[in-house]
Design a protein around this motif. Structure first.
Motif, PDB file in Angstrom:
ATOM      1  N   ALA A   1       0.836  -1.205   0.000  1.00  0.00           N
ATOM      2  CA  ALA A   1       0.000   0.000   0.000  1.00  0.00           C
ATOM      3  C   ALA A   1       0.867   1.251   0.000  1.00  0.00           C
ATOM      4  N   PHE A   2       1.922   1.237   0.801  1.00  0.00           N
ATOM      5  CA  PHE A   2       2.864   2.352   0.836  1.00  0.00           C
ATOM      6  C   PHE A   2       3.506   2.561  -0.532  1.00  0.00           C
TER       7      PHE A   2
ATOM      8  N   LEU B   1      -8.346   2.708   2.368  1.00  0.00           N
ATOM      9  CA  LEU B   1      -7.972   3.761   3.322  1.00  0.00           C
ATOM     10  C   LEU B   1      -6.500   3.671   3.719  1.00  0.00           C
ATOM     11  N   THR B   2      -5.935   2.470   3.718  1.00  0.00           N
ATOM     12  CA  THR B   2      -4.522   2.308   4.060  1.00  0.00           C
ATOM     13  C   THR B   2      -3.633   3.012   3.038  1.00  0.00           C
ATOM     14  N   VAL B   3      -3.965   2.851   1.755  1.00  0.00           N
ATOM     15  CA  VAL B   3      -3.208   3.545   0.711  1.00  0.00           C
ATOM     16  C   VAL B   3      -3.361   5.056   0.866  1.00  0.00           C
ATOM     17  N   LEU B   4      -4.586   5.505   1.103  1.00  0.00           N
ATOM     18  CA  LEU B   4      -4.831   6.940   1.261  1.00  0.00           C
ATOM     19  C   LEU B   4      -4.094   7.499   2.470  1.00  0.00           C
TER      20      LEU B   4
ATOM     21  N   TRP C   1       4.913  10.307  10.424  1.00  0.00           N
ATOM     22  CA  TRP C   1       5.123   8.994  11.043  1.00  0.00           C
ATOM     23  C   TRP C   1       4.122   8.749  12.167  1.00  0.00           C
ATOM     24  N   LEU C   2       3.803   9.806  12.906  1.00  0.00           N
ATOM     25  CA  LEU C   2       2.868   9.658  14.022  1.00  0.00           C
ATOM     26  C   LEU C   2       1.459   9.379  13.504  1.00  0.00           C
ATOM     27  N   TRP C   3       1.046  10.102  12.467  1.00  0.00           N
ATOM     28  CA  TRP C   3      -0.263   9.860  11.866  1.00  0.00           C
ATOM     29  C   TRP C   3      -0.331   8.461  11.266  1.00  0.00           C
ATOM     30  N   GLN C   4       0.779   8.008  10.680  1.00  0.00           N
ATOM     31  CA  GLN C   4       0.817   6.648  10.139  1.00  0.00           C
ATOM     32  C   GLN C   4       0.648   5.613  11.247  1.00  0.00           C
ATOM     33  N   LEU C   5       1.335   5.835  12.360  1.00  0.00           N
ATOM     34  CA  LEU C   5       1.233   4.907  13.487  1.00  0.00           C
ATOM     35  C   LEU C   5      -0.188   4.870  14.038  1.00  0.00           C
ATOM     36  N   LEU C   6      -0.787   6.039  14.249  1.00  0.00           N
ATOM     37  CA  LEU C   6      -2.153   6.088  14.771  1.00  0.00           C
ATOM     38  C   LEU C   6      -3.152   5.501  13.772  1.00  0.00           C
ATOM     39  N   GLY C   7      -2.963   5.850  12.489  1.00  0.00           N
ATOM     40  CA  GLY C   7      -3.856   5.345  11.458  1.00  0.00           C
ATOM     41  C   GLY C   7      -3.772   3.839  11.314  1.00  0.00           C
ATOM     42  N   MET C   8      -2.563   3.308  11.313  1.00  0.00           N
ATOM     43  CA  MET C   8      -2.389   1.857  11.190  1.00  0.00           C
ATOM     44  C   MET C   8      -2.962   1.135  12.400  1.00  0.00           C
TER      45      MET C   8
END
Length: 247
Positions: free
Chosen positions: A49-50, A151-154, A166-173
């Motif tokens: 996805a990344f 949503l993961t790709v977005l 990185w923080l938003w990625q961690l919270l989102g994941m």
């Protein structure tokens, strides 16, 4: 920003994701019963996805990129159906290339709307609109990982090169994989304590590899690019045949 050694190029990251996906699909096809294979396999999808989000950001021809994804989605559907459903038609689950195709279209829609309407309010509206639309399409069409996959790709697109991305990625994941997907859990022992953790939550660990990406393509060029696309339907077909022969 979390300090990570940027030592993984795009080719290495792709090969790691392919190996992890292969482990998961070997387990999923019933060829080997080791649960650790699906646990480490959870890391594969977020890496892909990344890379789709990165590929979209760097592509010079969106139409070719989207058509290539569509082509391999169509090619992959038959072996995917045989591996997952045991026959040529399995309408309740579509392969992951369709997930990525929907995500590409949603990212394009967001960018077009933002280009025509550059205000912050319009940008927020575009993110909300195409996030909801992508989630709905992914869920209604039963693509792999459903709307959460889109949503993961977005998530990776919206946090790319952003402050505290990185923080938003961690919270989102965490939210997407622990809360939204959740599902089957396994027990972890820490001394005398037991913790029940959703298997899907191990996908969060993929961020450790993603954060080591150095932004470089890596060796291989076009042959490596098409090998990456072809690997998906080819390995699905091989696993489906082996499962049939050994089942």
């Amino acid at each position: 920003m979390i300090k990570m050694r940027k030592c993984i190029n795009g080719t290495t990251l792709k090969l790691l994701a392919m190996a992890l996906m292969l482990c998961d699909h070997i387990w999923g096809s019933g060829l080997l019963p080791y649960n650790w294979m699906t646990v480490i396999g959870r890391l594969a999808f977020p890496i892909f996805a990344f890379q789709v989000a990165e590929g979209y950001a760097k592509t010079h021809d969106f139409k070719k990129y989207a058509l290539r994804m569509l082509l391999f989605a169509l090619i992959s559907e038959l072996p995917f159906n045989y591996m997952l459903g045991g026959g040529p038609i399995y309408p309740f689950h579509q392969n992951v290339m369709f997930t990525f195709l929907i995500a590409l279209l949603m990212m394009r829609g967001m960018d077009v709307m933002c280009q025509k309407n550059p205000g912050l309010g319009w940008k927020l509206f575009a993110v909300l609109l195409f996030g909801v639309l992508g989630y709905g399409l992914g869920s209604l069409t039963f693509v792999d990982y459903y709307g959460v996959g889109v949503l993961t790709v977005l998530l990776f697109r919206l946090t790319r090169e952003k402050p505290f991305g990185w923080l938003w990625q961690l919270l989102g994941m965490w939210y997407l994989n622990w809360k939204m997907l959740g599902g089957f859990s396994m027990v972890l022992h820490l001394g005398s304590f037991e913790f029940w953790v959703p298997v899907q939550a191990f996908a969060i660990l993929s961020l450790l590899l993603i954060w080591m990406y150095n932004g470089k393509k890596g060796p291989g060029g076009k042959p490596m690019q098409y090998f990456g696309y072809a690997f998906y339907p080819v390995h699905l077909a091989i696993l489906a045949i082996l499962a049939k022969l050994l089942g």
